[in-house]
Design a protein around this motif. Structure first.
Motif, mmCIF file in Angstrom:
data_model
loop_
_atom_site.group_PDB
_atom_site.id
_atom_site.type_symbol
_atom_site.label_atom_id
_atom_site.label_comp_id
_atom_site.label_asym_id
_atom_site.label_seq_id
_atom_site.Cartn_x
_atom_site.Cartn_y
_atom_site.Cartn_z
ATOM 1 N N ALA A 69 1.075 -1.236 -0.542
ATOM 2 C CA ALA A 69 -0.051 -0.164 -0.099
ATOM 3 C C ALA A 69 0.863 1.495 -0.103
ATOM 4 N N ASN A 70 1.340 1.998 -1.229
ATOM 5 C CA ASN A 70 2.547 2.409 -0.852
ATOM 6 C C ASN A 70 1.983 4.200 -1.044
ATOM 7 N N LEU A 71 2.494 4.673 -0.687
ATOM 8 C CA LEU A 71 1.843 6.505 -0.545
ATOM 9 C C LEU A 71 2.533 6.836 -1.767
ATOM 10 N N VAL A 72 1.822 7.423 -2.784
ATOM 11 C CA VAL A 72 3.038 8.784 -4.166
ATOM 12 C C VAL A 72 2.254 9.629 -3.718
ATOM 13 N N ILE A 73 3.365 10.694 -3.782
ATOM 14 C CA ILE A 73 3.484 12.168 -3.402
ATOM 15 C C ILE A 73 3.566 12.600 -4.326
ATOM 16 N N SER A 74 2.502 13.665 -5.317
ATOM 17 C CA SER A 74 2.612 13.912 -6.797
ATOM 18 C C SER A 74 2.916 16.175 -6.043
ATOM 19 N N ALA A 75 4.129 16.256 -7.154
ATOM 20 C CA ALA A 75 4.598 17.425 -7.282
ATOM 21 C C ALA A 75 4.753 18.571 -6.242
ATOM 22 N N SER A 76 5.579 17.286 -5.007
ATOM 23 C CA SER A 76 6.479 17.515 -3.610
ATOM 24 C C SER A 76 6.362 18.718 -3.359
ATOM 25 N N GLN A 77 6.233 19.338 -2.375
ATOM 26 C CA GLN A 77 6.161 20.745 -1.714
ATOM 27 C C GLN A 77 7.024 20.562 -0.530
ATOM 28 N N LEU A 78 7.730 21.773 -0.446
ATOM 29 C CA LEU A 78 8.087 21.709 1.356
ATOM 30 C C LEU A 78 7.653 21.491 2.558
ATOM 31 N N GLY A 79 6.771 21.847 2.219
ATOM 32 C CA GLY A 79 5.448 21.376 3.298
ATOM 33 C C GLY A 79 5.665 20.364 3.735
ATOM 34 N N ASP A 80 5.833 19.432 2.775
ATOM 35 C CA ASP A 80 5.662 18.101 2.625
ATOM 36 C C ASP A 80 6.712 16.716 3.251
ATOM 37 N N SER A 81 7.892 17.543 4.077
ATOM 38 C CA SER A 81 8.971 17.130 5.015
ATOM 39 C C SER A 81 8.341 16.942 6.336
ATOM 40 N N ALA A 82 8.709 15.672 6.109
ATOM 41 C CA ALA A 82 7.543 14.946 7.655
ATOM 42 C C ALA A 82 8.205 14.145 7.694
ATOM 43 N N MET A 83 7.658 13.429 9.025
ATOM 44 C CA MET A 83 7.984 11.592 9.356
ATOM 45 C C MET A 83 6.078 11.329 8.980
ATOM 46 N N TYR A 84 6.514 9.989 7.981
ATOM 47 C CA TYR A 84 5.061 9.554 7.451
ATOM 48 C C TYR A 84 5.140 8.165 7.736
ATOM 49 N N PHE A 85 3.751 7.673 8.447
ATOM 50 C CA PHE A 85 3.288 6.382 8.904
ATOM 51 C C PHE A 85 1.939 6.235 8.452
ATOM 52 N N CYS A 86 2.155 4.725 7.798
ATOM 53 C CA CYS A 86 1.682 4.155 7.544
ATOM 54 C C CYS A 86 0.976 2.727 8.455
ATOM 55 N N ALA A 87 -0.486 2.585 8.686
ATOM 56 C CA ALA A 87 -1.193 1.305 9.489
ATOM 57 C C ALA A 87 -2.206 1.203 8.704
ATOM 58 N N MET A 88 -2.626 0.230 9.950
ATOM 59 C CA MET A 88 -3.707 -0.877 8.852
ATOM 60 C C MET A 88 -4.701 -1.188 10.316
ATOM 61 N N ARG A 89 -6.216 -1.258 10.059
ATOM 62 C CA ARG A 89 -6.814 -1.801 10.961
ATOM 63 C C ARG A 89 -7.422 -3.188 10.777
ATOM 64 N N GLU A 90 -7.891 -4.323 11.697
ATOM 65 C CA GLU A 90 -8.849 -5.852 10.749
ATOM 66 C C GLU A 90 -9.680 -5.395 11.376
ATOM 67 N N GLY A 91 -10.245 -5.617 9.915
ATOM 68 C CA GLY A 91 -12.138 -5.570 10.404
ATOM 69 C C GLY A 91 -12.421 -7.066 11.594
ATOM 70 N N SER A 92 -11.757 -8.082 12.068
ATOM 71 C CA SER A 92 -12.884 -8.971 12.083
ATOM 72 C C SER A 92 -11.845 -8.621 13.727
ATOM 73 N N ASN A 93 -10.838 -8.086 14.349
ATOM 74 C CA ASN A 93 -10.161 -7.551 14.959
ATOM 75 C C ASN A 93 -11.122 -7.181 16.186
ATOM 76 N N THR A 94 -11.492 -7.701 17.431
ATOM 77 C CA THR A 94 -12.364 -6.762 18.352
ATOM 78 C C THR A 94 -12.077 -5.363 18.586
ATOM 79 N N GLY A 95 -10.275 -5.761 18.783
ATOM 80 C CA GLY A 95 -10.239 -4.177 19.521
ATOM 81 C C GLY A 95 -10.394 -2.853 18.556
ATOM 82 N N ASN A 96 -9.562 -3.539 17.173
ATOM 83 C CA ASN A 96 -10.127 -2.460 16.351
ATOM 84 C C ASN A 96 -8.929 -1.120 16.386
ATOM 85 N N GLN A 97 -8.160 -1.734 16.620
ATOM 86 C CA GLN A 97 -6.303 -0.778 17.231
ATOM 87 C C GLN A 97 -5.962 -1.105 15.970
ATOM 88 N N PHE A 98 -5.031 0.277 15.816
ATOM 89 C CA PHE A 98 -4.252 0.165 14.866
ATOM 90 C C PHE A 98 -2.988 -0.620 15.166
#
Lengths: 116, 114
Positions: free
Chosen positions: A75-104
């Protein structure tokens, strides 16, 4: 096994260029959601984009798009036309539908630096 | 519609003191999640609560940490007898239900233990 893997600790991109941030995931749940968050130096978590496991098309939100390859579990993130304000940490996360805790489950993040 | 609110934004405690972190979910949200982010790491799940109930505390350390979400008022994450290793950013998130969808994150509380 890690639920979310981000293999790029740091990335550099020239302003106005596109950049791809990698994310692979691991789940046996047929229902899940994939998310990308941006964390600037100020520390808050900013939601960018969401992809559901049953969505037929790749998600797009402005300059952000998610390259969802279900068979490869990526699940790759594509950022087009990068801007200086895009400088940051980027986190990928998942939630599972049957996980009763529904945590990330979060990856370890990719630090993106946009070069003028 | 105000977002998720957390206070304080920054908290300094000496070793052995107690830390209390507060989270007010978005209006209409009855599900609250706490996450911890250690320096240079991603967020790690700690606990999931609904009003007056702890649903999943599998990510909580066994000792010194507790969480509550009372019928009235904010959710509280309490750390007793803090140690230097507790220094981290603590994020709260809320959602309206359990469906696979977005969680809304607060701005976080940065705890520093001296």
């Amino acid at each position: 096994a890690q639920k979310i893997t981000q293999t790029q600790p740091g990335m550099f991109v020239q302003e106005k260029e596109a950049v791809t941030l990698d994310c692979t995931y691991d789940t046996s749940d047929p229902s899940y959601g994939l998310f990308w968050y941006k964390q600037p130096s100020s520390g808050e978590m900013i939601f960018l984009i969401y992809q559901g496991s049953y969505d037929q098309q790749n998600a797009t939100e402005g300059r952000y798009s998610l390259n969802f390859q279900k068979a490869r579990k990526s699940a790759n993130l594509v950022i087009s036309a990068s801007q200086l304000g895009d400088s940051a940490m980027y986190f990928c996360a998942m939630r599972e539908g049957s996980n009763t805790g529904n945590q990330f489950y979060f990856g370890t993040g990719t630090s993106l630096t946009v070069i003028p | 519609n105000a977002g998720v609110m957390q206070n304080p934004r920054h908290l300094v405690r000496r070793r052995g003191q107690e830390a209390r972190l507060r989270c007010s979910p978005m209006k209409g949200h009855s599900h609250v999640y706490w996450y911890r982010q250690l320096p240079e790491e991603g967020l790690k799940f700690m606990v999931y609560l609904q009003k007056e109930n702890i649903i999943d505390e599998s990510g909580m350390p066994k000792e010194r940490f507790s969480a509550e979400f009372p019928k009235e008022g904010p959710s509280i994450l309490r750390i007793q007898q803090v140690v230097r290793g507790d220094s981290a950013a603590y994020f709260c998130a809320s959602s309206p239900g359990q469906k696979v969808g977005e969680q809304y994150f607060g701005p976080g509380t940065r705890l520093t233990v001296t």
